[in-house]
Enzyme design. Sequence first.
Site, PDB file in Angstrom:
ATOM      1  N   ASP A  52       6.827  -7.938  -5.626  1.00 25.57           N
ATOM      2  CA  ASP A  52       7.519  -7.694  -4.357  1.00 25.57           C
ATOM      3  C   ASP A  52       7.512  -8.887  -3.408  1.00 25.57           C
ATOM      4  O   ASP A  52       8.278  -8.909  -2.450  1.00 25.57           O
ATOM      5  CB  ASP A  52       6.939  -6.461  -3.666  1.00 25.57           C
ATOM      6  N   HIS A  99      -1.213  -1.464  -8.539  1.00 20.05           N
ATOM      7  CA  HIS A  99      -0.667  -2.416  -7.558  1.00 20.05           C
ATOM      8  C   HIS A  99      -1.649  -3.574  -7.459  1.00 20.05           C
ATOM      9  O   HIS A  99      -2.778  -3.368  -7.023  1.00 20.05           O
ATOM     10  CB  HIS A  99      -0.538  -1.792  -6.173  1.00 20.05           C
ATOM     11  N   ILE A 117       8.833 -10.002   0.477  1.00 21.92           N
ATOM     12  CA  ILE A 117       8.296  -8.836   1.199  1.00 21.92           C
ATOM     13  C   ILE A 117       8.554  -8.947   2.704  1.00 21.92           C
ATOM     14  O   ILE A 117       8.749  -7.943   3.381  1.00 21.92           O
ATOM     15  CB  ILE A 117       6.783  -8.655   0.875  1.00 21.92           C
ATOM     16  N   GLY A 118       8.604 -10.203   3.215  1.00 23.33           N
ATOM     17  CA  GLY A 118       8.863 -10.398   4.647  1.00 23.33           C
ATOM     18  C   GLY A 118      10.273  -9.986   5.036  1.00 23.33           C
ATOM     19  O   GLY A 118      10.518  -9.483   6.129  1.00 23.33           O
ATOM     20  N   ASP A 138     -11.737 -29.847  -0.130  1.00 25.90           N
ATOM     21  CA  ASP A 138     -10.805 -28.951   0.562  1.00 25.90           C
ATOM     22  C   ASP A 138     -10.322 -27.901  -0.438  1.00 25.90           C
ATOM     23  O   ASP A 138      -9.551 -28.215  -1.347  1.00 25.90           O
ATOM     24  CB  ASP A 138      -9.638 -29.794   1.100  1.00 25.90           C
ATOM     25  N   TYR A 176       8.947   2.574  -1.856  1.00 24.61           N
ATOM     26  CA  TYR A 176       7.547   2.424  -1.465  1.00 24.61           C
ATOM     27  C   TYR A 176       7.415   1.738  -0.114  1.00 24.61           C
ATOM     28  O   TYR A 176       8.239   0.911   0.248  1.00 24.61           O
ATOM     29  CB  TYR A 176       6.833   1.544  -2.500  1.00 24.61           C
ATOM     30  N   GLU A 177       6.307   2.023   0.610  1.00 18.93           N
ATOM     31  CA  GLU A 177       5.962   1.283   1.821  1.00 18.93           C
ATOM     32  C   GLU A 177       4.618   0.604   1.622  1.00 18.93           C
ATOM     33  O   GLU A 177       3.687   1.189   1.054  1.00 18.93           O
ATOM     34  CB  GLU A 177       5.844   2.225   3.031  1.00 18.93           C
ATOM     35  N   TYR A 178       4.533  -0.625   2.120  1.00 16.23           N
ATOM     36  CA  TYR A 178       3.262  -1.342   2.156  1.00 16.23           C
ATOM     37  C   TYR A 178       3.006  -1.802   3.580  1.00 16.23           C
ATOM     38  O   TYR A 178       3.859  -2.471   4.173  1.00 16.23           O
ATOM     39  CB  TYR A 178       3.303  -2.581   1.255  1.00 16.23           C
ATOM     40  N   HIS A 206      -3.339   3.549  -9.607  1.00 15.46           N
ATOM     41  CA  HIS A 206      -2.638   4.732  -9.098  1.00 15.46           C
ATOM     42  C   HIS A 206      -2.255   5.705 -10.209  1.00 15.46           C
ATOM     43  O   HIS A 206      -1.262   5.505 -10.901  1.00 15.46           O
ATOM     44  CB  HIS A 206      -1.399   4.302  -8.309  1.00 15.46           C
TER      45      HIS A 206
HETATM   46 CO    CO Z   1       1.272   3.487  -6.246  1.00 17.55          CO
END
Ligand code: CO
Length: 648
Positions: free
Chosen positions: A308, A444, A314-315, A592, A392-394, A603
């Site tokens: 995603d 996920h 995703i943004g 660094d 789906y929501e994240y 899930h």
């Molecule tokens: Co799920």
Amino acid sequence: MATARREVHTQVSPITVQHPLDPLTPDEIEDAVEILRADRSLGKRVRFETVVLNEPPKAQVLRYKDGDPIQREAFIALLDNDTGSVYEAVVSITGSTVKSWEHIPGVQPKIMLDEFYECEEAVKRDPAFREALRKRGITDIDLVMVDPWSAGNFGIKGEEGLRLSFARCWLRSSPTDNGYARPIEGVIPVVDLNRMEVLRVEDHGVVPLPPNSGNYAAEFVREFRTDLKPLEITQPEGPSFQVDGRRVSWQKWELRVGFTPREGLILHNVSYLDKGRQRPILYRAALSEMVVPYGDPGEAHFRKNAFDVGEYGIGTLTNSLSLGCDCLGEIYYFDAVMNDSRGGVMTIPNAICLHEEDFGILWKHVDWRTGQAEVRRSRRLVISFIATVGNYEYGFFWYFYQDGTIEYQVKLTGIVNNAAVQAGEVPKHGTLIAPQLNAHIHQHFFNVRMDMSIDGQNNSVYEVNTESEPRGPGNPQGNAFFAKKTLLATESEAQRVVNPFSGRSWLITNPSMRNYLGQEVAYNLVPGENVLPFAHPEAAVSKRAGFMAKHLWVTPYHPDENNAAGRYPNQHPGGDGLPAYTKANRSIENTDIVVWYTFGHHHVPRPEDWPVMPVMYTGFSLKPVGFFDQNPALDVPPPSHHNGHCHP
Ligand code: CO
């Protein structure tokens, strides 16, 4: 009070650039596109995948003082739909020149937002698709939903070099009902996204539509519970944070808020004020990739494994948040500004939410002899955004605490992806969540890239495991155990997985900075819930998302290494990203470094996840270990009694 609480503090992203890491402004996006268009004579068939700030070299940013002149550059990736070719360019906005232009062979950019809509339209126009619908008794095309999924790369002949989507389809029963309750099983339109044409419609056989609706919206709920009394969050004197452009300060914390359409929220220059010194902790932190491998082997479902971040951005899919629902209290919102695929500017108002939350007890002790009680309330600063990826929501949440702890949490909600099954069928690779509706088992995986700067740029990483002392003269009663630190000196040594049985965590130290006890100052990466992938190591998704195989990765900082699954995971054959970055097995000791943490949420769907899933949480923490000389939150004042919040 109630009115004040509902006041919306909307802030248009600053027009003036105040810092070299500020995201591009709308004007800068337009200028960058224009400069490149003119220089390369770009035609109409070009899509701009990305127009973002080309972050200046780290040394330059670290040297920057308020008021210094700022050179601004854009990184641009674009796709020529006529040839399928991908180009990357760096444009100097302040210098009005194209600094570099490069053809990137053999890659597919992410599926762009405009392509989502165009793909759905193309599928709905297609005669073969309409025929597949007719076979299923579906006549109203307006109620059909087409989600353009990425195709993956399964080495299948004929797919090479094509820009493909294997779309998934659903049917609403009315314009506002939950269409994801009724998958149009077996029908997979295959779309060439360059030509925006349906190549073929796969039909894996008719399965009846599941009989029940799956509505959750308020308009469909017949009876609400009636015993909820108001619970008000009021901050009569306003919040305790200050915002200046993209800089946020809250008590002793200071950071800058960035954003890209690919990663969403970015944190820059996170530091904590200690004894008059602003001490750096993170140079940059953001979600670098995520992937959702599904476990159903069926012909219509084996391709399901959404990246995603790299495949959709995703943004780009960020919600515009509104007060009183997503966040409570005194809210400050940042807008998200990005390009659309034609080089225009798209603004998501109220994309990032900044607010404070009460978080129970910070610390407490009662002297049981004198009865003297000391307790402090914990408060945390929350910076978050929420993205909708199809069904789906994240929610992606960074929390900052008064004791120096940083926490990252992903909130998973929305509608579980599903498939229709025949009446009476009991699915093996999923759960029956409603009659004839199968939600496939899936995982996920998230990878967060953290460019560490614990009190400076040169850091080292140790693994900490607790071990039992063998019985013997040094341990006569057998009770002894101890925490053992092991230096991870190279990239291969630092590819690690969690081990809850040894209390495993990873310590990021600065070997040249000591606390007053003479210990190296450090932050500890404390894993939360985690899991390993179940896809076979040779499966396509395992190759393309090699970052899933290890929870910890550490690399020496390199400006071109930013993506756990590579810059172009869409249809990529695999091996890019962390597996490629770490091949040379470079030293990561006292240098660094960048720490990459992968965490998986497992899930196995439940009937309770239907029709909309209660939030599931997953994440990790960064906790100071000897970074401070003692509990840094002793100076948090006791709770006040007069405001009615603390009755003796
Ligand atoms: Co799920």
